[in-house]
Design an enzyme around this catalytic site. Structure first.
Site, mmCIF file in Angstrom:
data_model
loop_
_atom_site.group_PDB
_atom_site.id
_atom_site.type_symbol
_atom_site.label_atom_id
_atom_site.label_comp_id
_atom_site.label_asym_id
_atom_site.label_seq_id
_atom_site.Cartn_x
_atom_site.Cartn_y
_atom_site.Cartn_z
ATOM 1 N N HIS A 142 36.804 37.543 54.122
ATOM 2 C CA HIS A 142 35.404 37.367 53.759
ATOM 3 C C HIS A 142 34.916 38.658 53.112
ATOM 4 O O HIS A 142 34.834 39.702 53.761
ATOM 5 C CB HIS A 142 34.563 37.052 54.998
ATOM 6 C CG HIS A 142 33.088 36.987 54.713
ATOM 7 N ND1 HIS A 142 32.529 36.017 53.908
ATOM 8 C CD2 HIS A 142 32.059 37.777 55.115
ATOM 9 C CE1 HIS A 142 31.232 36.201 53.837
ATOM 10 N NE2 HIS A 142 30.923 37.277 54.555
ATOM 11 N N LYS A 163 26.557 42.520 49.921
ATOM 12 C CA LYS A 163 27.802 42.689 49.158
ATOM 13 C C LYS A 163 27.690 42.009 47.792
ATOM 14 O O LYS A 163 28.068 42.581 46.764
ATOM 15 C CB LYS A 163 28.989 42.093 49.933
ATOM 16 C CG LYS A 163 29.257 42.747 51.277
ATOM 17 C CD LYS A 163 30.499 42.186 51.937
ATOM 18 C CE LYS A 163 30.359 40.706 52.282
ATOM 19 N NZ LYS A 163 29.318 40.453 53.297
ATOM 20 N N ASP A 181 32.583 36.005 48.261
ATOM 21 C CA ASP A 181 32.533 35.321 49.546
ATOM 22 C C ASP A 181 33.921 35.120 50.161
ATOM 23 O O ASP A 181 34.198 35.596 51.257
ATOM 24 C CB ASP A 181 31.804 33.982 49.432
ATOM 25 C CG ASP A 181 31.488 33.405 50.808
ATOM 26 O OD1 ASP A 181 31.100 34.172 51.693
ATOM 27 O OD2 ASP A 181 31.658 32.183 50.995
ATOM 28 N N ARG A 247 31.052 63.187 55.608
ATOM 29 C CA ARG A 247 30.256 63.909 54.611
ATOM 30 C C ARG A 247 31.123 64.757 53.687
ATOM 31 O O ARG A 247 30.626 65.272 52.675
ATOM 32 C CB ARG A 247 29.220 64.791 55.302
ATOM 33 C CG ARG A 247 28.268 63.989 56.201
ATOM 34 C CD ARG A 247 27.191 64.856 56.803
ATOM 35 N NE ARG A 247 26.336 65.457 55.783
ATOM 36 C CZ ARG A 247 25.301 66.269 56.058
ATOM 37 N NH1 ARG A 247 25.036 66.577 57.315
ATOM 38 N NH2 ARG A 247 24.582 66.773 55.078
#
Length: 324
Positions: A142, A163, A181, A247
């Site tokens: 998915h 998304k 999808d 980071r």
């Protein structure tokens, strides 16, 4: 169900196998489990010990010529023994006309008898290559698959994390949609993953508040791709106050699909953050990594070098002060 049905093999057009059905239609549901083929010359002579029923059996000029020269009773006995092993299918090459006995046995035992006009060597090469690709493991995920600057980006995340909206924005920037999808993923040799859309959802995308849209019709064929190698996975996650996020880019995470590991990035999503641009930059950065250039590691190396130089100068300064 594993394997490939003879019905699917017969219906295959892209591989150029050029197959047609001669007999044994009731057996089209039989399945091929391995990509290797077999030529049943010894089985036609009555020796069936090493015959593998789950392989495609190819009958070329030599096999048919030998079968035609056999005594009818011997030919009938040997063919019956062969067919009783319930082989997946028999394929005649070079467009040869099969003997009536072979047609009758294939029909009686529901063994698909197919015909190809290719030479035996060419057909074996084509069907082996086709089976090696089709019989390798596959799965569905998915998510959304997009081609960004030639990099296959698999967007992952919970439902509602935007998304599809991110992928639509990438298409508007000139990148290409592969699947939305439901992404069908298949392993290909030597060890790469290719993704494509499902037959039903091809070129379509669901945008909340807008509904189903057809990317091909809206933006043209340049905005889509049939399939794409997956190079990196990006998981979109909801921003959590106090959450820890990478980071520096030094954390090398991976995402496992069909036993293969691909690079994984986790990008936090919150209002006002331009996720599309970040995904695009991630694709560019992946290209650099594949060329052997790792920005974060280069920065770390420079930092460690600078720290080492500073420590060296500080140590010598202390020594100099002591000498004075």
């Amino acid at each position: 169900m594993s394997g490939l049905s003879i019905q699917e093999l017969l219906g295959e057009k892209e591989a150029g196998l050029d197959l047609e059905l001669l007999a044994g239609e009731r057996g089209l549901g039989k399945r091929v489990q391995v990509p290797r083929i077999q030529k049943p010359g010894l089985a036609l002579a009555g020796y069936t010990t090493n015959l593998h029923p789950d392989r495609i059996q190819v009958l070329g000029s030599t096999e048919l010529s030998y079968l035609n020269q056999l005594d009818p009773d011997v030919a009938e006995l040997n063919l019956r023994r062969l067919c009783e092993l319930d082989v997946s299918c028999l394929i005649i090459t070079k467009g040869q006309t099969p003997p009536q006995l072979l047609l009758d046995k294939a029909e009686k035992y529901s063994i698909p008898l197919l015909l190809s006009r290719h030479q035996s060597s060419k057909f074996i090469s084509l069907v082996t290559q086709f089976l090696e690709e089709r019989l390798l493991p596959s799965t569905t995920v998915h998510g959304v698959l997009v081609d960004v600057l030639g990099v296959g980006v698999l967007l992952l995340g919970k439902s509602g994390v935007d998304k599809s909206e991110c992928a639509l924005d990438l298409v508007l920037k000139g990148h290409r949609l592969v699947a939305d999808d439901v992404v069908k993923i298949r392993m290909k040799l030597p060890a790469v993953l290719f993704g494509e859309g499902s037959d039903l959802l091809h070129y379509h995308m669901e945008i909340r508040g807008l509904g189903i849209i057809n990317i091909k019709h809206l933006f043209g064929v340049a905005a889509i791709r049939e399939r794409k190698k997956i190079d990196v996975a990006i998981e979109l996650v909801e921003w959590q106050e106090g959450g820890e996020y990478d980071r520096l880019g030094l954390e090398e995470q991976t995402y496992s699909i069909l036993g293969l590991e691909i690079p994984l990035l986790k990008i936090p999503v919150r209002p006002g953050r331009n996720i599309t641009t970040i995904v695009e930059v991630a694709a560019r950065n992946q290209l650099l990594k594949e060329m052997g250039y790792h920005s974060a590691m280069e920065f770390q190396d420079r930092l460690e070098k600078r720290m080492a130089e500073t420590a060296w100068l500080h140590a010598h300064s202390i020594i100099g002060d002591n000498l004075e």
